[in-house]
Design a protein around this motif. Sequence first.
Motif, PDB file in Angstrom:
ATOM      1  N   ILE A   1       0.848  -1.187   0.000  1.00 52.49           N
ATOM      2  CA  ILE A   1       0.000   0.000   0.000  1.00 52.49           C
ATOM      3  C   ILE A   1       0.887   1.241   0.000  1.00 52.49           C
ATOM      4  N   THR A   2       0.638   2.143  -0.955  1.00 51.56           N
ATOM      5  CA  THR A   2       1.349   3.411  -1.026  1.00 51.56           C
ATOM      6  C   THR A   2       0.325   4.530  -0.959  1.00 51.56           C
ATOM      7  N   LEU A   3       0.496   5.432  -0.013  1.00 50.39           N
ATOM      8  CA  LEU A   3      -0.378   6.600   0.109  1.00 50.39           C
ATOM      9  C   LEU A   3       0.467   7.849  -0.095  1.00 50.39           C
ATOM     10  N   PRO A   4       0.471   8.397  -1.316  1.00 48.24           N
ATOM     11  CA  PRO A   4       1.291   9.580  -1.577  1.00 48.24           C
ATOM     12  C   PRO A   4       0.932  10.759  -0.671  1.00 48.24           C
ATOM     13  N   SER A   5      -0.316  10.806  -0.194  1.00 51.06           N
ATOM     14  CA  SER A   5      -0.743  11.931   0.631  1.00 51.06           C
ATOM     15  C   SER A   5      -0.430  11.743   2.110  1.00 51.06           C
ATOM     16  N   LEU A   6       0.156  10.604   2.491  1.00 45.49           N
ATOM     17  CA  LEU A   6       0.481  10.349   3.889  1.00 45.49           C
ATOM     18  C   LEU A   6       1.520  11.361   4.355  1.00 45.49           C
ATOM     19  N   ARG A   7       1.140  12.162   5.352  1.00 41.71           N
ATOM     20  CA  ARG A   7       2.030  13.227   5.819  1.00 41.71           C
ATOM     21  C   ARG A   7       1.569  13.710   7.182  1.00 41.71           C
ATOM     22  N   VAL A   8       2.398  14.526   7.809  1.00 45.45           N
ATOM     23  CA  VAL A   8       2.012  15.214   9.033  1.00 45.45           C
ATOM     24  C   VAL A   8       1.209  16.443   8.625  1.00 45.45           C
ATOM     25  N   ASP A   9       0.081  16.645   9.275  1.00 46.17           N
ATOM     26  CA  ASP A   9      -0.729  17.832   9.033  1.00 46.17           C
ATOM     27  C   ASP A   9      -0.281  18.915  10.012  1.00 46.17           C
ATOM     28  N   LEU A  10       0.739  19.677   9.617  1.00 52.72           N
ATOM     29  CA  LEU A  10       1.365  20.635  10.523  1.00 52.72           C
ATOM     30  C   LEU A  10       0.422  21.705  11.070  1.00 52.72           C
ATOM     31  N   PRO A  11      -0.588  22.169  10.326  1.00 51.13           N
ATOM     32  CA  PRO A  11      -1.483  23.173  10.912  1.00 51.13           C
ATOM     33  C   PRO A  11      -2.195  22.690  12.183  1.00 51.13           C
ATOM     34  N   THR A  12      -2.315  21.384  12.371  1.00 50.89           N
ATOM     35  CA  THR A  12      -2.992  20.902  13.578  1.00 50.89           C
ATOM     36  C   THR A  12      -2.160  21.136  14.833  1.00 50.89           C
ATOM     37  N   PHE A  13      -0.872  21.403  14.685  1.00 54.74           N
ATOM     38  CA  PHE A  13      -0.058  21.754  15.842  1.00 54.74           C
ATOM     39  C   PHE A  13      -0.426  23.137  16.365  1.00 54.74           C
ATOM     40  N   ALA A  14      -1.022  23.970  15.527  1.00 59.36           N
ATOM     41  CA  ALA A  14      -1.400  25.324  15.925  1.00 59.36           C
ATOM     42  C   ALA A  14      -2.826  25.373  16.469  1.00 59.36           C
ATOM     43  N   GLY A  15      -3.486  24.235  16.566  1.00 61.91           N
ATOM     44  CA  GLY A  15      -4.860  24.195  17.049  1.00 61.91           C
ATOM     45  C   GLY A  15      -4.980  24.719  18.468  1.00 61.91           C
ATOM     46  N   THR A  16      -6.171  25.152  18.812  1.00 58.98           N
ATOM     47  CA  THR A  16      -6.404  25.697  20.144  1.00 58.98           C
ATOM     48  C   THR A  16      -6.930  24.655  21.114  1.00 58.98           C
ATOM     49  N   TYR A  17      -7.188  23.438  20.620  1.00 59.19           N
ATOM     50  CA  TYR A  17      -7.672  22.400  21.526  1.00 59.19           C
ATOM     51  C   TYR A  17      -6.523  21.882  22.374  1.00 59.19           C
ATOM     52  N   PRO A  18      -6.789  21.560  23.645  1.00 60.12           N
ATOM     53  CA  PRO A  18      -5.706  21.061  24.513  1.00 60.12           C
ATOM     54  C   PRO A  18      -5.606  19.549  24.445  1.00 60.12           C
ATOM     55  N   PRO A  19      -4.474  18.939  24.468  1.00 55.79           N
ATOM     56  CA  PRO A  19      -3.199  19.557  24.128  1.00 55.79           C
ATOM     57  C   PRO A  19      -3.034  19.576  22.624  1.00 55.79           C
ATOM     58  N   PRO A  20      -2.273  20.494  22.070  1.00 52.12           N
ATOM     59  CA  PRO A  20      -2.020  20.430  20.631  1.00 52.12           C
ATOM     60  C   PRO A  20      -1.224  19.168  20.326  1.00 52.12           C
ATOM     61  N   ALA A  21      -1.749  18.320  19.487  1.00 48.25           N
ATOM     62  CA  ALA A  21      -1.127  17.012  19.287  1.00 48.25           C
ATOM     63  C   ALA A  21      -0.694  16.746  17.859  1.00 48.25           C
TER      64      ALA A  21
ATOM     65  N   ALA B   1      -2.213  12.977   8.138  1.00 50.43           N
ATOM     66  CA  ALA B   1      -3.155  13.019   7.022  1.00 50.43           C
ATOM     67  C   ALA B   1      -3.014  11.749   6.192  1.00 50.43           C
ATOM     68  N   LEU B   2      -4.116  11.044   6.026  1.00 52.41           N
ATOM     69  CA  LEU B   2      -4.128   9.809   5.242  1.00 52.41           C
ATOM     70  C   LEU B   2      -5.006   9.934   4.005  1.00 52.41           C
ATOM     71  N   GLY B   3      -5.634  11.042   3.810  1.00 56.00           N
ATOM     72  CA  GLY B   3      -6.650  11.200   2.773  1.00 56.00           C
ATOM     73  C   GLY B   3      -6.135  11.166   1.358  1.00 56.00           C
ATOM     74  N   ASN B   4      -7.068  11.410   0.464  1.00 55.90           N
ATOM     75  CA  ASN B   4      -6.801  11.504  -0.966  1.00 55.90           C
ATOM     76  C   ASN B   4      -6.321  10.199  -1.591  1.00 55.90           C
ATOM     77  N   CYS B   5      -6.716   9.067  -1.050  1.00 59.04           N
ATOM     78  CA  CYS B   5      -6.366   7.808  -1.706  1.00 59.04           C
ATOM     79  C   CYS B   5      -7.580   7.329  -2.498  1.00 59.04           C
ATOM     80  N   ASN B   6      -7.319   6.547  -3.532  1.00 57.01           N
ATOM     81  CA  ASN B   6      -8.429   6.070  -4.350  1.00 57.01           C
ATOM     82  C   ASN B   6      -9.151   4.906  -3.664  1.00 57.01           C
ATOM     83  N   THR B   7     -10.263   4.504  -4.226  1.00 59.59           N
ATOM     84  CA  THR B   7     -11.097   3.467  -3.628  1.00 59.59           C
ATOM     85  C   THR B   7     -10.359   2.147  -3.501  1.00 59.59           C
ATOM     86  N   ALA B   8      -9.575   1.785  -4.507  1.00 61.93           N
ATOM     87  CA  ALA B   8      -8.832   0.520  -4.454  1.00 61.93           C
ATOM     88  C   ALA B   8      -7.848   0.532  -3.286  1.00 61.93           C
ATOM     89  N   THR B   9      -7.154   1.635  -3.093  1.00 59.51           N
ATOM     90  CA  THR B   9      -6.196   1.733  -1.990  1.00 59.51           C
ATOM     91  C   THR B   9      -6.916   1.715  -0.651  1.00 59.51           C
TER      92      THR B   9
END
Length: 78
Positions: A32-52, A56-64
């Motif tokens: 399985i290869t997910l080209p969109s697999l990455r850290v979603d850096l804007p979530t570190f700036a979130g205001t919810y405690p604690p910022p964690a 991101a796993l999205g943008n994969c096709n149905t077969a994947t």
Amino acid sequence: MRDPQSPSATPTAYDMELCVVELRAALAAHGITLPSLRVDLPTFAGTYPPPAGLIALGNCNTATASKLAAVLREGAAQ
């Protein structure tokens, strides 16, 4: 060294990148290869405690997505 599995541990950007590398390798072992697999850096700036940060796993096709679901089901059954 803190335990990244501890609920009180706040992951750093390095922790998140390491998680992505490990997840990418684990998925690749199942073909399985997910080209969109990455850290979603804007979530570190979130205001919810604690910022964690999120992985991101999205943008994969149905077969994947179907293959990923099958591997996860198989792993859970073991």
